[in-house]
Scaffold this motif. Structure first.
Motif, PDB file in Angstrom:
ATOM      1  N   UNK A  79     -12.587  -4.224   9.984  1.00 51.33           N
ATOM      2  CA  UNK A  79     -11.445  -3.328   9.870  1.00 51.33           C
ATOM      3  C   UNK A  79     -11.148  -2.988   8.413  1.00 51.33           C
ATOM      4  N   UNK A  80     -10.754  -1.751   8.200  1.00 48.83           N
ATOM      5  CA  UNK A  80     -10.239  -1.318   6.900  1.00 48.83           C
ATOM      6  C   UNK A  80      -8.762  -1.023   7.036  1.00 48.83           C
ATOM      7  N   UNK A  81      -8.464  -0.081   7.939  1.00 44.04           N
ATOM      8  CA  UNK A  81      -7.088   0.215   8.298  1.00 44.04           C
ATOM      9  C   UNK A  81      -6.229   0.709   7.144  1.00 44.04           C
ATOM     10  N   UNK A  82      -4.940   0.431   7.259  1.00 46.18           N
ATOM     11  CA  UNK A  82      -3.991   0.818   6.210  1.00 46.18           C
ATOM     12  C   UNK A  82      -4.384   0.156   4.896  1.00 46.18           C
ATOM     13  N   UNK A  83      -4.909  -1.065   4.980  1.00 49.27           N
ATOM     14  CA  UNK A  83      -5.363  -1.753   3.770  1.00 49.27           C
ATOM     15  C   UNK A  83      -6.509  -0.996   3.105  1.00 49.27           C
ATOM     16  N   UNK A  84      -7.379  -0.393   3.918  1.00 47.44           N
ATOM     17  CA  UNK A  84      -8.490   0.380   3.364  1.00 47.44           C
ATOM     18  C   UNK A  84      -8.023   1.637   2.653  1.00 47.44           C
ATOM     19  N   UNK A  85      -6.992   2.287   3.206  1.00 50.20           N
ATOM     20  CA  UNK A  85      -6.434   3.469   2.539  1.00 50.20           C
ATOM     21  C   UNK A  85      -5.781   3.047   1.231  1.00 50.20           C
ATOM     22  N   UNK A  89      -6.578   4.334  -2.704  1.00 51.91           N
ATOM     23  CA  UNK A  89      -5.582   4.821  -3.670  1.00 51.91           C
ATOM     24  C   UNK A  89      -5.732   4.097  -5.009  1.00 51.91           C
ATOM     25  N   UNK A  90      -5.858   2.776  -4.956  1.00 53.95           N
ATOM     26  CA  UNK A  90      -5.955   2.009  -6.203  1.00 53.95           C
ATOM     27  C   UNK A  90      -7.228   2.366  -6.962  1.00 53.95           C
ATOM     28  N   UNK A 331      -1.425   7.178   7.004  1.00 55.50           N
ATOM     29  CA  UNK A 331      -1.502   7.649   5.613  1.00 55.50           C
ATOM     30  C   UNK A 331      -0.158   7.482   4.915  1.00 55.50           C
ATOM     31  N   UNK A 332       0.920   7.859   5.599  1.00 57.88           N
ATOM     32  CA  UNK A 332       2.260   7.691   5.028  1.00 57.88           C
ATOM     33  C   UNK A 332       2.570   6.219   4.826  1.00 57.88           C
ATOM     34  N   UNK A 337       3.345   1.660   1.018  1.00 60.54           N
ATOM     35  CA  UNK A 337       2.927   0.328   0.576  1.00 60.54           C
ATOM     36  C   UNK A 337       2.358   0.380  -0.834  1.00 60.54           C
ATOM     37  N   UNK A 338       1.566   1.396  -1.096  1.00 61.49           N
ATOM     38  CA  UNK A 338       0.956   1.562  -2.417  1.00 61.49           C
ATOM     39  C   UNK A 338       2.024   1.688  -3.499  1.00 61.49           C
ATOM     40  N   UNK A 339       2.998   2.550  -3.281  1.00 54.59           N
ATOM     41  CA  UNK A 339       4.051   2.733  -4.276  1.00 54.59           C
ATOM     42  C   UNK A 339       4.887   1.485  -4.467  1.00 54.59           C
TER      43      UNK A 339
END
Length: 416
Positions: A79-85, A89-90, A331-332, A337-339
């Motif tokens: 799995x990549x999932x939200x963590x993969x997105x 980004x990073x 994606x949202x 999470x990224x921010x």
């Protein structure tokens, strides 16, 4: 004077360059703990960027997944999932993050810590597998609701076990035993707060030591989104056990909330209320609030059961079952999470952002969702998009719904 000013600018640029180089050299580890709201319900999100994410339950990554009990055939590892997105980004902004995910379908934070899973799903062991700079905790989708609101809701358990995982991450250097009643002061108070029996509240639980405890680890709470399947207009759905395809029935749902705003409010109170314990938690990633912001601003569909839901031209944040996130919702989620974790403005990613393109999200929608996340996180000054993006933005904000919702649903992703 001009020469001095140019020298100052050059010195500043050099300092920034050295700062960026130093940042690039330092690897930051992060572990995402959760369930399908984190690993994604279906592709393209579920397997997205999996080669650059450590799926700690996948055998191909040396993980602990060795028993198919409790898993679904339509959710194959890795799995990549939200963590993969998040990882993408990073990478795009030159940040060096080592990203791992420990998740299981339908897992609660209580299940994560007590390891009440089939053999081979050592989720607690995953948490203790190394020292983490950052840990993100995602509760069962309705687990943080007021106790008794749904069959799974237990605000008491959410508070207790999110806190205990934070303690396990930070300072569990010796093995311990505990009773749930210890957290609440008595068995009767525990029963009232969790919905469990007094017998369960007084049961002795054992926790091993965490040899990789890190008092400096930052633990974040991942506020999940409201579920349209729990509002008054909802009808139930069935899921094919082999393919995972969802079919909507005509049977009314539980009708627990009048609208998604009501459930968002309850989730907000739970997550932000717990985050006041700053000795344990670094903050909240307000994903659920970002979903609601997109709905309130008229950018996203508020009621997937409405007669015009398929043709309203708005972004659909939910997948077919109206529980999980669509590709757009995932994606949202990743943007928010990224921010929260990195402190970077999601809008700085711009219209040419790679994850959006990989997932089939056009530039206009990508910028729209970036702006929602940016606003939700309270960035005072939005980043200036690339020059080529301005024209897309001017067209996009006037035509945010130009593509049909049906097309957007066909690229959907991300049970919890």
């Amino acid at each position: 004077m001009v020469r001095l000013r140019l020298m100052a600018l050059a010195a500043g640029a050099t300092a920034v360059a050295f700062g960026m180089a130093a940042q690039a050299e330092a690897t930051t580890s992060i572990l995402f703990v959760g369930n399908s709201f984190t690993f994604g319900r279906v592709d393209p999100v579920m397997s997205y960027n999996a080669s650059n994410v450590h799926d700690l339950t996948a055998p191909s990554n040396g993980g602990t997944f060795s028993n198919l009990t409790g898993s679904n055939p339509y959710e194959p590892h890795p799995w990549g999932g939200v963590a993969g997105i998040f990882k993408m980004f990073t990478t795009e902004l030159g940040m060096d993050y080592d990203v791992s995910i420990s998740a299981r379908n339908g897992a609660s934070l209580r299940g994560q810590l007590l390891n009440s899973n089939p053999a081979g799903w050592d989720l607690r062991g995953n948490i203790a597998s190394q020292k983490w700079d950052n840990v993100v905790l995602q509760e069962l989708s309705d687990g943080a609701l007021p106790t008794g609101k749904t069959a799974n809701s237990s605000l008491g358990y959410f508070k207790e076990y999110a806190s205990k995982i934070a303690d396990f991450v930070h300072n569990a250097t010796t093995a311990t035993t505990f009773r749930d009643s210890d957290f609440f002061g008595s068995a009767s108070k525990c029963a009232a707060a969790t919905g469990a029996s007094t017998t369960s509240c007084n049961t002795i639980r054992a926790l091993p030591a965490n040899a990789n405890a890190n008092p400096d680890s930052k633990v974040y709470l991942y506020q999940t989104w409201a579920r349209p399947d729990l509002v008054t207009r909802a009808v139930t759905s069935t899921t094919d056990p082999d393919t995972g395809a969802v079919t909507r029935t005509t049977i009314p749902g539980p009708g627990i909330y009048a609208d998604v705003q009501g459930m968002t409010d309850d989730l907000h109170s739970a997550y932000f209320g717990l985050a006041t314990d700053t000795s344990r938690f670094a903050g909240v990633a307000p994903v659920g609030d970002a979903f609601q912001r997109a709905v309130s601003q008229g950018l996203a569909t508020s009621d997937p059961y409405a007669s015009d839901a398929a043709t309203d031209g708005k972004i659909d944040l939910w997948w077919d079952d109206n529980v999980h996130a669509s590709t757009y919702g995932s994606y949202l989620s990743a943007l928010t999470l990224f921010g929260t974790v990195t402190g970077a403005d999601p809008l700085s990613l711009g219209g040419n952002e790679r994850a959006a393109a990989d997932l089939g999200i056009n530039s206009t929608d990508a910028i729209t969702l970036q702006r929602v996340a940016s606003q939700q996180l309270g960035f005072a000054a939005a980043a200036v998009p690339e020059p080529a993006t301005w024209s897309m933005m001017l067209v996009g904000f006037g035509m945010v719904g130009a593509a049909s919702r049906h097309r957007r649903r066909s690229t959907s992703t991300t049970s919890a």
